[in-house]
Design a protein around this motif. Structure first.
Motif, short mmCIF file in Angstrom:
data_model
loop_
_atom_site.label_atom_id
_atom_site.label_comp_id
_atom_site.label_asym_id
_atom_site.label_seq_id
_atom_site.Cartn_x
_atom_site.Cartn_y
_atom_site.Cartn_z
N ARG A 218 0.20 -1.28 -0.08
CA ARG A 218 -0.29 -0.13 0.07
C ARG A 218 1.31 1.14 0.27
O ARG A 218 0.95 2.26 -0.22
CB ARG A 218 -0.78 -0.36 1.30
CG ARG A 218 -1.84 -0.71 1.62
CD ARG A 218 -3.16 -0.79 1.49
NE ARG A 218 -2.93 -0.62 3.58
CZ ARG A 218 -2.90 -1.13 3.76
NH1 ARG A 218 -3.25 -3.43 3.33
NH2 ARG A 218 -2.17 -2.06 5.29
N LEU A 219 2.13 1.10 0.84
CA LEU A 219 3.00 2.68 1.02
C LEU A 219 3.60 2.66 -0.36
O LEU A 219 3.89 4.17 -0.80
CB LEU A 219 3.69 2.68 1.68
CG LEU A 219 3.46 2.27 3.28
CD1 LEU A 219 4.39 2.08 4.44
CD2 LEU A 219 2.97 3.34 3.52
N ARG A 220 3.58 1.14 -1.81
CA ARG A 220 4.39 1.14 -2.75
C ARG A 220 2.96 2.41 -3.77
O ARG A 220 3.59 2.95 -4.38
CB ARG A 220 5.04 0.77 -3.33
CG ARG A 220 6.14 0.22 -2.81
CD ARG A 220 6.82 -0.83 -3.47
NE ARG A 220 5.86 -2.11 -3.16
CZ ARG A 220 6.27 -3.21 -2.77
NH1 ARG A 220 6.91 -3.55 -1.50
NH2 ARG A 220 5.50 -4.93 -2.93
N GLU A 221 2.05 1.53 -3.55
CA GLU A 221 0.91 2.23 -4.10
C GLU A 221 0.70 3.24 -4.59
O GLU A 221 0.15 4.46 -5.22
CB GLU A 221 -0.56 1.33 -4.26
CG GLU A 221 0.20 -0.29 -5.02
CD GLU A 221 -1.35 -1.33 -3.98
OE1 GLU A 221 -1.22 -2.64 -4.82
OE2 GLU A 221 -2.17 -0.91 -3.84
N GLY A 223 2.76 5.82 -3.41
CA GLY A 223 3.30 6.54 -3.34
C GLY A 223 4.83 7.20 -2.32
O GLY A 223 5.64 7.79 -2.85
N VAL A 224 4.84 6.45 -1.27
CA VAL A 224 4.92 7.08 -0.62
C VAL A 224 6.66 6.40 -0.31
O VAL A 224 7.49 6.93 -0.03
CB VAL A 224 4.19 6.50 0.64
CG1 VAL A 224 5.49 6.39 2.65
CG2 VAL A 224 3.16 7.00 1.76
N VAL A 234 11.67 6.42 0.76
CA VAL A 234 11.11 7.25 0.86
C VAL A 234 11.20 8.08 -0.23
O VAL A 234 12.03 8.97 0.05
CB VAL A 234 10.76 7.59 2.59
CG1 VAL A 234 10.05 8.11 2.80
CG2 VAL A 234 11.73 5.93 3.63
N GLU A 235 9.97 7.94 -0.84
CA GLU A 235 9.35 9.45 -1.49
C GLU A 235 9.40 10.90 -0.94
O GLU A 235 9.59 11.59 -1.51
CB GLU A 235 8.72 8.80 -2.83
CG GLU A 235 9.34 7.56 -3.22
CD GLU A 235 10.16 8.05 -4.34
OE1 GLU A 235 10.36 9.04 -4.64
OE2 GLU A 235 10.46 6.71 -5.14
N LEU A 239 4.64 12.65 3.40
CA LEU A 239 3.93 11.70 2.84
C LEU A 239 3.85 10.41 4.37
O LEU A 239 2.98 9.97 5.40
CB LEU A 239 3.86 10.87 2.45
CG LEU A 239 2.44 12.21 0.83
CD1 LEU A 239 2.82 11.35 -0.14
CD2 LEU A 239 1.58 12.09 1.20
N LEU A 240 5.15 10.21 4.09
CA LEU A 240 5.49 8.58 5.20
C LEU A 240 5.34 9.16 6.87
O LEU A 240 4.54 8.24 7.86
CB LEU A 240 6.64 8.06 5.47
CG LEU A 240 7.42 7.42 6.68
CD1 LEU A 240 6.04 5.83 6.06
CD2 LEU A 240 9.17 6.78 6.35
#
Length: 246
Positions: A218-221, A223-224, A234-235, A239-240
């Motif tokens: 979910r964090l990948r989807e 964009g985090v 960590v993009e 957001l994180l």
């Protein structure tokens, strides 16, 4: 398992190598990063410098050894065996940190295993020399005590922060803490430059591995974060942080 420190080191690169690393800087939150220059040099004059490959055991749980390791470069993971014979990931440490000081101070068996997560350079310091330094140098003693207290505070914070949180929130908090402490800042994000496996994230998050897999997806989807070979990026730290604390 690999061999222990004194059996598997490579020749020292000496003072010039230490100075090059000091110019790059260690994290301010680390022992070396928080010491003033002269005190840092006195600490780094202790023991001898050694180099280790990836996946090498430097300290083994229950051993009677008492040396300490001052990490100069690289990352190690700290693990301990659970009652059901699993390896639980307790912490990660990187260049600038001190490991092994508990056994050096109280002389008791090692409480955890320390393994390299990639190439590591460290100063290996015997117990007698380490304790003599802390007795003679109040500044270094204060910094070492502060480092120990910080580790205990982080351990307590994990227990308190995780109370009542769902697994996704716990994972976000783990990633945020690691990124802020050890990540390489890049723009709005940060890169964690070592292999952090999903089983290890699960033990740090206090969650089942499938649950962590879903939360990480979910964090990948959203964009985090993004994951690559031996790295987690960590993009957006904002957001994180929102996923971890809002």
């Amino acid at each position: 398992m690999g061999r222990t420190t004194t059996e598997d080191s490579r020749p020292s690169r000496g003072t010039d190598g230490r100075r090059r690393r000091a110019q790059r800087g260690w994290p301010p939150s680390s022992l070396l990063g928080g010491l003033a220059g002269p005190a840092r040099e006195r600490l780094l004059a202790l023991g001898s410098e050694a180099r280790y490959p990836a996946d090498r055991v430097l300290i083994r749980e229950a051993d009677q050894t008492t040396f300490v390791l001052i990490l100069l470069d690289g990352v190690v993971k700290v693990t301990a065996r659970t009652q059901d014979e699993r390896d639980a990931l307790l912490a990660v440490r990187m260049g600038g940190d001190l490991v092994g000081e508990f056994a050096a101070v109280d002389g008791r068996p090692r409480s955890a295993t320390v393994t390299t997560c990639g190439p590591v350079v460290a100063r290996v310091v015997g117990r007698a020399e380490f304790l003599d330094c802390t007795r003679r140098d109040p500044g270094i003693a204060h910094a070492v005590n502060g480092s120990v207290v910080t580790k205990l505070r982080v351990a307590n914070a994990y227990r308190v922060d995780f109370a009542g949180c769902d697994a996704a929130t716990r994972l976000a908090r783990v990633l945020y803490q690691i990124a802020m402490t050890y990540g390489e800042r890049q723009g709005d994000g940060a890169v964690i430059h070592w292999p952090l496996t999903q089983p290890e994230l699960a033990t740090l998050s206090g969650a089942a591995e499938p649950t962590v897999h879903r939360a990480l997806r979910r964090l990948r989807e959203t964009g985090v974060v993004s994951t690559g070979y031996r790295t987690v990026r960590v993009e957006s730290l904002a957001l994180l942080s929102s996923a971890a604390f809002d």
